[in-house]
Scaffold this motif. Structure first.
Motif, short mmCIF file in Angstrom:
data_model
loop_
_atom_site.label_atom_id
_atom_site.label_comp_id
_atom_site.label_asym_id
_atom_site.label_seq_id
_atom_site.Cartn_x
_atom_site.Cartn_y
_atom_site.Cartn_z
N SER A 151 -11.23 -16.16 7.44
CA SER A 151 -10.23 -15.21 7.95
C SER A 151 -10.11 -14.00 7.03
O SER A 151 -9.80 -12.89 7.47
N ALA B 147 -12.75 -11.65 8.13
CA ALA B 147 -12.35 -10.95 9.35
C ALA B 147 -11.38 -9.81 9.05
O ALA B 147 -11.51 -8.70 9.59
N ASP B 148 -10.41 -10.06 8.17
CA ASP B 148 -9.44 -9.01 7.81
C ASP B 148 -10.14 -7.81 7.20
O ASP B 148 -9.81 -6.66 7.51
N LEU C 258 -13.30 -6.89 7.58
CA LEU C 258 -14.08 -6.21 8.61
C LEU C 258 -13.19 -5.30 9.46
O LEU C 258 -13.55 -4.16 9.75
N GLU C 259 -12.02 -5.81 9.85
CA GLU C 259 -11.09 -4.99 10.64
C GLU C 259 -10.58 -3.80 9.84
O GLU C 259 -10.20 -2.78 10.41
N LEU D 25 -16.93 -16.49 13.82
CA LEU D 25 -15.85 -15.70 13.21
C LEU D 25 -15.03 -14.97 14.26
O LEU D 25 -15.58 -14.29 15.13
N ASP D 26 -13.72 -15.11 14.16
CA ASP D 26 -12.81 -14.49 15.13
C ASP D 26 -12.44 -13.08 14.66
O ASP D 26 -11.60 -12.92 13.79
N TRP D 27 -13.12 -12.08 15.23
CA TRP D 27 -12.82 -10.69 14.90
C TRP D 27 -13.16 -9.82 16.10
O TRP D 27 -13.73 -10.29 17.08
N SER D 28 -12.80 -8.55 16.05
CA SER D 28 -12.95 -7.69 17.23
C SER D 28 -14.41 -7.47 17.63
O SER D 28 -14.69 -7.15 18.78
N LYS E 60 -16.79 -9.80 17.56
CA LYS E 60 -17.44 -11.09 17.74
C LYS E 60 -18.44 -11.09 18.89
O LYS E 60 -19.60 -11.49 18.73
#
Length: 366
Positions: A223, A226-227, A229-230, A258-261, A263
């Motif tokens: 996570s 992911a943060d 990357l965002e 990975l849960d991100w925009s 994905k």
């Protein structure tokens, strides 16, 4: 990051028990040692286990977002993790396949051992989930169960956990780091690195410190990736394809989960050639996953190529530096990815390239 985790370095007399405490203490060191860099790319191998995401995210990324008057901003350009254990909930599902159905066709364990590993995997993953949900004793039990069922069968073969093609040999770390230890324990080296008398001598692996991180082992840190990357931070995850303990199968799997925009776009992207057949990569929106072929846990060391006969030591060192620079350049040039056409990116100037550390790691207890 983690896996067959090692804790290497100069340790203080006060023991640290988890990655978050370690990285909290490290920010002050970073201010002192990296203040002159215009751009900072955080690039580590497995040696730091969780510490790259957990250092780059709360100590630099979040720290930069919460600066007070007089604070110094660390200009984080990107994050790279080589052969790490970032999301054990995903990665532990791939030990059985890496042991028996890897890309090199090496069946490192017997069929019955493989089947036992497969059978134990769902229970292991469930225990890791509980560790991340509830902590405490659940992290201890997941650590013990998963490593007993999924990594011990491999260790019992006597093979090198960092390279499935090799025997481990007599050295407990499977590699000889005595020259490194000698150099890093000299007074002149300690003085140059500003290592104080409060620190003990350098060791390649401190099992006492390693054991104190046991409850941290199964925590997911994806996570944090992911943060970042965002937040516009570029991330490179790379792995050698013959490493068992932090294998490329599990590393690629967690980047896909990975849960991100980005994905869906990342998952639908095609794998491309890296460095004229030396590996393959997938990239989208700041995230790149790189598989380095015929390399184990210590990618730069394994990718020192020969041309039919042994190179002189100096030439070998130059080749190792070239491979390290290619990996670093993959991180720093991620947005353009000149690799797409099979070309290796131009290595950055040596005076502006932070070195990447590659070293063996402590094993989880059998």
């Amino acid at each position: 990051m983690r896996g067959g985790e090692k804790r290497e370095g100069y340790t203080t007399h006060d023991t640290t028990h988890n990655t978050r405490h370690t990285t909290h203490d490290t920010r002050h060191t970073t201010h002192n040692t990296l203040i002159l860099h215009i751009r900072l790319a955080s690039l580590t191998t497995h040696s730091s286990l969780h510490s790259n995401p957990s250092f780059a995210h709360p100590r630099i990324f979040e720290g930069n977002n919460a600066l007070k008057d007089g604070d110094i901003k660390l200009n984080l350009a990107g994050v790279g993790v080589g052969n790490g254990l970032t999301a054990p909930e995903v990665q532990y599902a791939y030990y059985a396949e890496m042991a028996y159905n890897n890309s090199h066709g090496i069946q490192t364990v017997s069929e019955s051992a493989y089947e036992s590993m497969v059978d134990a995997t769902p229970t292991c993953i469930d225990k890791i989930k509980k560790c991340n949900e509830k902590g405490g004793i659940y992290c201890t039990t997941s650590y013990t169960y998963c490593n007993t069922k999924l990594t011990t069968p491999y260790y019992q073969t006597g093979l090198n956990p960092y390279d499935i093609r090799k025997e481990c040999g007599d050295n407990p770390l499977c590699y000889d780091f005595s020259n490194v230890e000698k150099w890093l324990t000299t007074d002149s080296t300690r003085e140059a690195l500003h290592v104080t008398s409060d620190s003990a001598s350098w060791v390649s692996c401190n099992n006492d410190v390693n054991a104190d991180f046991r409850n941290d082992w199964m925590l997911n840190y994806d996570s944090y990736v992911a943060d970042m990357l965002e937040g516009g931070i570029k991330v490179l995850i790379y792995a050698g394809d013959v490493d068992f303990i932090c294998n490329s199968l599990g590393n690629k799997a967690w980047t896909l989960s990975l849960d991100w925009s980005g994905k869906d776009s990342f998952n639908s992207a095609e794998d491309g050639d890296w460095n004229s057949g030396a590996g393959s990569y997938r990239s989208y929106g700041g995230l790149t996953f790189l598989t380095v072929f015929d390399a184990g846990h210590m990618v730069p060391s394994d990718q020192v190529r020969t041309s039919g006969k042994e190179r002189k030591t100096r030439e070998g060192e130059r080749e190792r530096e070239r491979v390290e620079n290619n990996i670093y350049a993959t991180l720093t040039n991620i947005s353009s990815l000149s690799l797409a056409a099979g070309r290796s990116p131009k290595p950055p100037s040596p005076c502006s390239t932070p070195s990447s550390t590659t070293a063996s790691s402590c094993r989880p207890p059998s």
